[in-house]
Structures are given as structure tokens and as C-alpha cells.
Write a protein that holds these residues in place. Sequence first.
Motif, PDB file in Angstrom:
ATOM      1  N   ALA A 486     -26.685  -1.887 -26.488  1.00  0.00           N
ATOM      2  CA  ALA A 486     -27.027  -2.816 -26.762  1.00  0.00           C
ATOM      3  C   ALA A 486     -27.356  -3.599 -25.498  1.00  0.00           C
ATOM      4  O   ALA A 486     -27.719  -5.045 -25.825  1.00  0.00           O
ATOM      5  N   THR A 487     -27.473  -2.878 -23.973  1.00  0.00           N
ATOM      6  CA  THR A 487     -27.690  -3.968 -23.028  1.00  0.00           C
ATOM      7  C   THR A 487     -29.152  -3.477 -22.325  1.00  0.00           C
ATOM      8  O   THR A 487     -29.775  -2.379 -22.974  1.00  0.00           O
ATOM      9  N   GLU A 488     -29.080  -3.972 -21.154  1.00  0.00           N
ATOM     10  CA  GLU A 488     -30.610  -4.222 -20.655  1.00  0.00           C
ATOM     11  C   GLU A 488     -30.319  -3.258 -19.002  1.00  0.00           C
ATOM     12  O   GLU A 488     -31.157  -4.391 -18.630  1.00  0.00           O
ATOM     13  N   LEU A 489     -29.578  -2.655 -18.573  1.00  0.00           N
ATOM     14  CA  LEU A 489     -29.274  -2.478 -17.528  1.00  0.00           C
ATOM     15  C   LEU A 489     -29.835  -1.640 -16.909  1.00  0.00           C
ATOM     16  O   LEU A 489     -30.422  -1.841 -15.810  1.00  0.00           O
ATOM     17  N   ALA A 490     -30.348  -0.709 -17.292  1.00  0.00           N
ATOM     18  CA  ALA A 490     -31.914   0.044 -16.806  1.00  0.00           C
ATOM     19  C   ALA A 490     -32.925  -0.967 -16.655  1.00  0.00           C
ATOM     20  O   ALA A 490     -33.606  -0.855 -15.313  1.00  0.00           O
ATOM     21  N   HIS A 513     -30.141 -15.865 -15.853  1.00  0.00           N
ATOM     22  CA  HIS A 513     -30.354 -16.717 -14.088  1.00  0.00           C
ATOM     23  C   HIS A 513     -29.782 -14.860 -13.435  1.00  0.00           C
ATOM     24  O   HIS A 513     -29.241 -14.144 -14.059  1.00  0.00           O
ATOM     25  N   PRO A 514     -29.324 -16.096 -11.918  1.00  0.00           N
ATOM     26  CA  PRO A 514     -29.388 -14.500 -11.080  1.00  0.00           C
ATOM     27  C   PRO A 514     -27.886 -13.712 -11.504  1.00  0.00           C
ATOM     28  O   PRO A 514     -28.171 -12.733 -11.039  1.00  0.00           O
ATOM     29  N   ASN A 515     -27.269 -14.704 -11.691  1.00  0.00           N
ATOM     30  CA  ASN A 515     -25.855 -13.688 -11.598  1.00  0.00           C
ATOM     31  C   ASN A 515     -25.701 -12.977 -12.845  1.00  0.00           C
ATOM     32  O   ASN A 515     -25.210 -11.854 -12.563  1.00  0.00           O
ATOM     33  N   THR A 516     -26.642 -13.275 -13.778  1.00  0.00           N
ATOM     34  CA  THR A 516     -26.537 -11.946 -15.055  1.00  0.00           C
ATOM     35  C   THR A 516     -26.730 -11.019 -14.323  1.00  0.00           C
ATOM     36  O   THR A 516     -26.617  -9.975 -14.302  1.00  0.00           O
ATOM     37  N   LEU A 517     -28.068 -10.949 -13.036  1.00  0.00           N
ATOM     38  CA  LEU A 517     -28.738  -9.897 -13.299  1.00  0.00           C
ATOM     39  C   LEU A 517     -28.283  -8.784 -12.140  1.00  0.00           C
ATOM     40  O   LEU A 517     -27.876  -8.038 -11.923  1.00  0.00           O
ATOM     41  N   ARG A 518     -27.309 -10.099 -11.125  1.00  0.00           N
ATOM     42  CA  ARG A 518     -26.214  -9.562  -9.783  1.00  0.00           C
ATOM     43  C   ARG A 518     -24.901  -8.289 -10.540  1.00  0.00           C
ATOM     44  O   ARG A 518     -25.099  -7.450 -10.347  1.00  0.00           O
ATOM     45  N   ARG A 522     -24.681  -4.353 -10.770  1.00  0.00           N
ATOM     46  CA  ARG A 522     -23.866  -4.151 -10.429  1.00  0.00           C
ATOM     47  C   ARG A 522     -23.175  -3.088 -11.106  1.00  0.00           C
ATOM     48  O   ARG A 522     -22.818  -1.646 -10.679  1.00  0.00           O
ATOM     49  N   ARG A 523     -23.191  -3.393 -12.305  1.00  0.00           N
ATOM     50  CA  ARG A 523     -22.934  -2.315 -13.585  1.00  0.00           C
ATOM     51  C   ARG A 523     -23.137  -1.112 -13.544  1.00  0.00           C
ATOM     52  O   ARG A 523     -22.435  -0.128 -13.689  1.00  0.00           O
ATOM     53  N   LEU A 527     -21.866   2.358 -13.190  1.00  0.00           N
ATOM     54  CA  LEU A 527     -21.902   3.536 -14.613  1.00  0.00           C
ATOM     55  C   LEU A 527     -22.098   4.966 -13.565  1.00  0.00           C
ATOM     56  O   LEU A 527     -22.095   6.040 -14.286  1.00  0.00           O
ATOM     57  N   THR A 528     -23.881   4.915 -13.157  1.00  0.00           N
ATOM     58  CA  THR A 528     -24.196   6.016 -12.344  1.00  0.00           C
ATOM     59  C   THR A 528     -23.931   6.642 -10.945  1.00  0.00           C
ATOM     60  O   THR A 528     -24.082   8.277 -10.722  1.00  0.00           O
ATOM     61  N   GLY A 529     -22.854   6.047 -10.420  1.00  0.00           N
ATOM     62  CA  GLY A 529     -22.844   6.183  -8.910  1.00  0.00           C
ATOM     63  C   GLY A 529     -23.936   6.184  -7.596  1.00  0.00           C
ATOM     64  O   GLY A 529     -23.679   7.216  -6.924  1.00  0.00           O
TER      65      GLY A 529
END
Length: 554
Positions: A486-490, A513-518, A522-523, A527-529
Motif C-alpha cells: 500500500a505504498t506509492e513509490l511508482a 512533504h518534499p522530504n517524503t518525496l525524496r 530513493r526507496r 528496490l529497482t536498481g
Amino acid sequence: MGSDNVVREVDSVGMAEVGVPLRQLLTAVGDPLVDVLAAPRGLDVEVRDVVIVDPEEESGSTRDGDFVLVIGARGRAAAPLVRAAARAGAPAVAVKVGSEPEARALRDTAIAGGVALLGVRPEVRWERLEAYAHNAIDNARLTSDADVGEALGDLFSLAQTVAAMTDGIVSIEDTASRVLAYSRSDDEVDELRRLSILGRQGPEQYLAMLREWGVYQRLRAGEDVVRIEDRPDLGIRRRMAVGIHAGSQPLGSIWVQEGRRPLSERSERALLGAARLAALQLIRQRSEATAGPRLRENLLAGLLEGRVDARSVADNIGADADRPAVVAVFTLRPAGAVDRSELELQRSEMTGLISVHASAYRRSALVTTIGSRVYVLLPELPERSAGQSALSLMSEIVAAAKQHLSSRVQAGVGSAVLTLDEVAESRAEADRVLDALVHDIDAEVATISDVRAQVVISEILTVLQGNERYRDARLAALHAHDAEHATELARSLLAYLDHFGDVKAASSALHVHPNTLRYRVRRATDLTGIDLADSTERLNTHLQLLLTKRTRHR
């Protein structure tokens, strides 16, 4: 006297060999059965009879004037029968053509022989087409002076259905109280009904009373069923009425006079449903005033889809096939939710507006509807300014639509092509341009030069979508991770790339928040390389994420 007896009497006095134009035959048969693929001698060639031939049949069975149905052979296998029919003087041949290459080859054969080629839809049964064609010829002989566009058969059927459901006596009227259709009845009718049917319009003294009672005002106001009680002194029996509407625009009304049985609540429900069906029928009839324009529209649709010989279309519309042409496409963008009948009404009004402007610009212009889009073909344009001429006209049409329609109209204009043979290319480009405008609420008219970048990206995404081996498994795994946790990385990575790495702008678009996006970016890369510092990797990632977004929004 029955129609069969009438035909026999006509035959007996020597009228059996009177022919009808192929155009009239096609109009009567209807476009769901056949497509005109070629008409090298035009659509006014004379058809006198219908015959069936097959590969096992001996030659010589076809005569001059025969409409030939080729059964038992498709595509190239039917070519010898097409040539034989042409030699015998047949004006037209109907074949189930098969694949597109086979259709082109058979079309070339028909053009060389000077015979019209009709492609029969795969699902059509031959006996059905034969019966329709025979009936069309017989009816055309008997009604050669009649206007086929005047028939309102669907409304008469609807009136009869409502009569059966309500046990009443039904009439359907337009907004001027002209009777469009009515049910047959052995029941006793009142004076208002009798005079309305005889005069095809309600008598003025009765209409004035209904207006005085506020009946028409209530019918125009909405879908509520209006009841009119018995008035024996005026010769009026109990009846119900309901307005026919497209959105807020009144189109007419349906009336049910009480018959032997009292009108019930069931009658009210039947009236309401009938009014909604009648709205759709009236809108279609409004945009299909005559069958001739429908045939021209069908020819244009076939030309745009590459199914019809351009020379045949040019001959039919009186245009020069060797001069430049442009295709443009229009669509409605409703501001909010609208019901089906209102949307069809708006589309009909848009089509009429486009047709008027296009015809004023070029007598040989053609307009047709395919799906929810309206296409315009402008033939015989000046060589040096074909594209600019078309763009100016489309801008004028959209400006007029803005004044007259409640929905926005957008238009995509294809590039000018040198001849009518190439208009399918102009149509494909116009479609791509319009597709690129779907998310641009401010754009009204565009050409490929205006939206080239969006079109290029769309074409690349289409290639990616159709080739699974080009898909990046790393990003598929990222989407799977989002679904599982239940994340929104993509989604966050796509926003980051959409904004060229501007964290502040991307986080604002996501409302985080900008830090959340950073952290999310990064995450995602961990995960994908994926190395976002590599411009090729970054472009590939952006395209792959855009493709997933497009797929999920369809």
C-alpha cells in the motif's frame, strides 16, 4: 390489397424489367449489410434483378442489369466470378471479401471490369441479403417518387407497443403538435383523437384549451406524466401525456387516450420509458433527414478506413481525386455528466453545424460520424495552401460551436495529402492529434506541428504496449511492491520525472512533504536498481511509468 399482389400486377403489365439505381438499392438495403468497396461507374447504374452464382454454376446465368450475389467463394477465389459478372453487364457484385489484402485485390478486379463491388459483412446470411435486395427493387419500383427519408416506422412501432402496454390509444407528436405516429385501434376514439389523426395535427380549438389548462407548460417542464380528465361536453376522454426531452430541450410528447380499460400506474411507467426511447429516435431522425446523405457518409467512412476506392467516392461527390485533400476530426468534451439523449442531441447539433460550414466552403465536402467522433473531408484544396485553408475553416467551426453548444468542441487537423487515395493517412494523423488534446482543456484546434511531442510519445507508448518483451521487469516489480505494501513509490517516481527532478514542484503536485518525496524516490531506486543519473535509464523509466498510467486509465 397486399404488397405481393401489387407487385404481381405491376409485373403483369410489363414493369418487371424496370430498373432502379444502385444508389436507391443500397439506401433501401441499409449499411449494416454491405459496404461499397468500389463503384467505377458510379452509383446510378441500373439494377433490374438479383441473382445468386457460385463456383459450381455454369457461366452464362448472369444477365445485363443483374445484382450478383457470389456465394461459396471469398476473396481472391471470387475473382473469376466477378470478372464473369462484369463481362455479362452486371452493374454490381456482392462478395464476402475476407482479409484486407484480399479485399484490395478483389477491388482492383472489380475496377478493371467496371463493376461495382459490395463487401458483405461476415455475419450476414445470404438469404437475408437476397430477400432485402428483392424487396428493395420491388418497393423502389412502386415508390420511385417517394422520399425514403419520410418513413417513421420506428415511431409507429413504438406507438403500437405503448398501446399494447397501456390498453390505450397512442399518438406521438412533435413540439408543434403535429402527429408523427399513432397506434392502430379498434377502440372508440374521441373527437380530439379523430381530428388530430385526420389532420395530422391537433385542431387549434382543442390545442388552445390544453394550453389554457397549462398542459403544454407541464409537458415542457420535465418528465412528469400529465393527466387530463374526462370532458364529455368537449368530446375529450380521459388521457395521459408525457413530454419527450433531450436534456432540458423539449422534442415532442406522447399521448394515450383511455380505451376500454382505465389507465393505471403501469401506464405511467410505460409512458416514461417510451418517452426516453422516442427522444433517441427523434434525435437520430433529425440528423438523418434523408437516406442520400447517409450513403455519402458511409462512403466517406469506408474511404477513411481504407476500404473504399477513392475514385468511386470522387465520382459520387463530383470531386477531382487527383487534387490535395485534408481530413479533420471533431469531438465533444462535455463540461459535466450528461444523459445519453442530451449527449446525442449535442452531437447531432455539432454534426449539423460542421456540415453547414464545410458545405459552404466546398460543395464536395463530406461529413460522417464514426463512433463518437465527427470527421470532415475537404477535397480539391489549393496545392500551396491546403493545410492553412483547412486549419482556418476548422478554427471557424470550433468558434461557432463555442457560441451554440453547451459542451466544448476540440478538433484535430490532419496534414494535407496529394490525392484522395491518401486520405486514410490524413485521418490517422488527425486522430492522433485529437488524442493528444484529451488532457489539454484549453486547446481547441491543433495540427501535428502543435502537438508533435505528445503524438511521438503516444506512438512510442503504443509500440511498448504491443510488445511485452520491451517491458521493464524492474518497474513491474515496483508496482507489485506498491500493491502489496500500500505504498506509492511508482506514482511518486513518475511525478518526480514529470517535473524534471524538481522536488518542490513534484511534491506539491502529490500534496506531500518534499522530504517524503525524496524518501520515496530513493526507496524506488534502491528496490529497482535504476540509475536516474543515466539519461537513457531515466528516459526508459519515464516511458514505462507513463505506459502503466495510460493502461490503468483506459
